[in-house]
Design a protein around this motif. Structure first.
Motif, PDB file in Angstrom:
ATOM      1  N   CYS A 141       0.857  -1.194   0.000  1.00 26.92           N
ATOM      2  CA  CYS A 141       0.000   0.000   0.000  1.00 26.92           C
ATOM      3  C   CYS A 141       0.890   1.241   0.000  1.00 26.92           C
ATOM      4  O   CYS A 141       1.744   1.395   0.874  1.00 26.92           O
ATOM      5  CB  CYS A 141      -0.910   0.039   1.227  1.00 26.92           C
ATOM      6  N   PRO A 142       0.706   2.135  -0.976  1.00 33.39           N
ATOM      7  CA  PRO A 142       1.616   3.288  -1.065  1.00 33.39           C
ATOM      8  C   PRO A 142       1.433   4.324   0.032  1.00 33.39           C
ATOM      9  O   PRO A 142       2.272   5.207   0.192  1.00 33.39           O
ATOM     10  CB  PRO A 142       1.295   3.881  -2.442  1.00 33.39           C
ATOM     11  N   TRP A 143       0.345   4.219   0.795  1.00 33.44           N
ATOM     12  CA  TRP A 143       0.090   5.235   1.821  1.00 33.44           C
ATOM     13  C   TRP A 143       0.188   4.683   3.233  1.00 33.44           C
ATOM     14  O   TRP A 143      -0.043   5.403   4.189  1.00 33.44           O
ATOM     15  CB  TRP A 143      -1.321   5.825   1.620  1.00 33.44           C
ATOM     16  N   GLY A 144       0.428   3.403   3.352  1.00 35.92           N
ATOM     17  CA  GLY A 144       0.448   2.829   4.695  1.00 35.92           C
ATOM     18  C   GLY A 144      -0.950   2.772   5.288  1.00 35.92           C
ATOM     19  O   GLY A 144      -1.133   2.819   6.501  1.00 35.92           O
TER      20      GLY A 144
END
Lengths: 148, 326
Positions: free
Chosen positions: B144-147
């Motif tokens: 996930c690129p946003w955590g």
């Protein structure tokens, strides 16, 4: 520019290109905005492909950074000759390497990072990337070198 | 080999009436309760669930218990939805179809798959509870690129609906396409709703809030047939293998995607089951799954020796320059 320097420059440029493109490819944007529809760019929407490219480019970058750092220490022109923009880019690159390596460790099996740490790492890594790209574009246009 | 139970159509409520007392006593006295008490330990082995497919009668008690336990987490989208740019971005709205229980949706994190198979010449219907597998190294969380997703030390993975932008990457990297999107809800509405994001992704969070209180997930607690058991993964695997040996059965989830925290035991081979179930959108398969994160893990090891490559290149340079000087 000597041959070795030219090779180093081009390796850095190609690595920076692929690491940045594959890094942006971690976000679901290339498909949404039709870029992955361009013939030959379909891989930009394949997350596992961009993930592997990003890691591979990171390996090259870390090897290059190690090479340049040690070459500079043992055989370089001295710290005083590094330009201000050079110091700035070195700092950003160091931050990218550290945050990137931590994210790689985070992705290993049985590795649990605090959720806040993960969010901070993601945002810091993205912000540093944007700053490095902006600075690199600026120094390229203004023809500012790493060392005097 | 134990003969699997033939699924019968039983009224959900009628079944509940007759079995709730028995189920309660079983929960209180079996390993489930023991697992619940161990869930509060600070350092623990990841928890896994064992799903004994033979026991499932397809009553959907787990489905409704899941919905009741997680209702407050369900999305309440704002309408009309923001206009998406570009128009290819799909609007996914399940808010008018909350009653759907035959697949995974943002409002249904667990459903029952049915498989008609032949065992020892006998045609039987098996019912299989399906939900997030809770992978040991979950690609949805790690990529996930946003955590927005997190994995907890007890092995569960879950989506933070306050952070998720609904980009659906988690679904695309999930080997089973488990997370489901609801448009018109979440953080993206406060950022650039037309240009980035598209809602929030939802999936089973293994009732993390119940686990935090030392309770077991709702689907496990309510099951009148004790289809699911929860406990430390090594113990669950031991039990699963013993059960598989006993019934001459098969195991799914131990090695899929590098290992998961959901272990199915079936009297029928899973490739046979996979052909018998309906798969597609919101209906996960039962195929073999390779470890999707394995390549990344291998490259991570190569990253350790990257500095050595840099040093080697430098030594080569010195060697060449020394040779030229001579």
């Amino acid at each position: 520019m000597k041959t070795a320097g030219r090779v180093r420059y081009y390796i850095y440029a190609v690595t920076l290109f692929f690491i940045a493109v594959s890094g942006f490819g971690q976000m679901p944007v290339f498909k949404r905005y039709y870029i992955a529809d361009i013939p030959g760019l379909g891989w930009l929407a394949q997350f596992y492909v961009t993930h592997i490219i990003h890691y591979t480019a990171a390996i090259v970058l870390i090897a290059l950074v190690t090479y340049v750092l040690l070459d500079f220490l043992f055989n370089g022109p001295g710290l005083k000759r590094i330009t201000r923009s050079g110091y700035f880019k070195i700092g950003i690159l160091a931050g990218l390497c550290v945050s990137g390596v931590l994210m790689v460790v985070k992705n290993l099996p049985n590795s649990y990072f605090d959720h806040t740490v993960i969010i901070v790492l993601d945002l810091v890594h993205l912000a540093l990337c944007m700053i490095l790209l902006g600075t690199s574009l600026y120094t390229l246009i203004r023809k500012k070198k790493w060392v005097n | 080999m134990t003969t699997p139970k033939i699924t019968s159509n039983i009224s959900r409520r009628a079944f509940l009436k007759g079995s709730i007392t028995a189920a309660g006593s079983v929960v209180a006295t079996t390993g489930i309760a023991r697992a619940a008490t161990s869930l509060t330990h600070e350092k623990q082995e990841p928890l896994a669930t064992l799903i004994d497919i033979r026991k499932c009668i397809g009553c959907e008690e787990c489905v409704y218990a899941c919905q009741a336990a997680n209702a407050e987490k369900y999305p309440e989208p704002e309408k009309p939805f923001p206009k998406m740019v570009p128009p290819r971005v799909p609007v996914e709205d399940w808010s008018e179809k909350r009653e759907v229980t035959d697949r995974l949706t943002p409002y249904n994190w667990l459903f029952i798959q049915t498989a008609s198979v032949t065992v020892n010449g006998e045609q039987i219907d098996l019912t299989i509870p399906r939900r997030c597998m809770h992978c040991a190294n979950p690609p949805c969380v790690k990529l996930c690129p946003w955590g927005a997703l997190k994995q907890e030390e007890n092995g569960l993975s879950r989506i933070d609906s306050d952070l998720c932008l609904g980009g659906s990457k988690c679904k695309k990297v999930c080997p089973w396409d488990v997370p489901q999107r609801q448009t018109g809800v979440g953080l993206y509405l406060d950022l650039l709703p037309a240009l980035a994001g598209n809602g929030v992704m939802y999936k089973c969070d293994r009732c993390y809030n119940r686990l935090e209180k030392g309770e077991v997930p709702a689907c496990i607690e309510v099951c009148p047939e004790n289809v699911q058991t929860i406990g430390p993964r090594s113990e669950i695997l031991k039990t699963a293998h013993a059960l598989a040996r006993e019934i001459n059965g098969y195991i799914y989830g131990e090695h899929e995607n590098g290992g998961t925290h959901t272990i199915y035991v079936s009297p029928v081979p899973f490739d046979q089951l996979n052909q018998a179930i309906e798969t597609g959108k919101g209906k996960p398969h039962l195929n073999k799954v390779k470890n999707m994160m394995a390549d990344g893990t291998q490259l991570a090891k190569a990253m350790l020796i990257a500095p050595l490559a840099g040093i080697a290149a430098l030594v080569g340079k010195f060697y060449l320059s020394t040779k030229e000087d001579k």
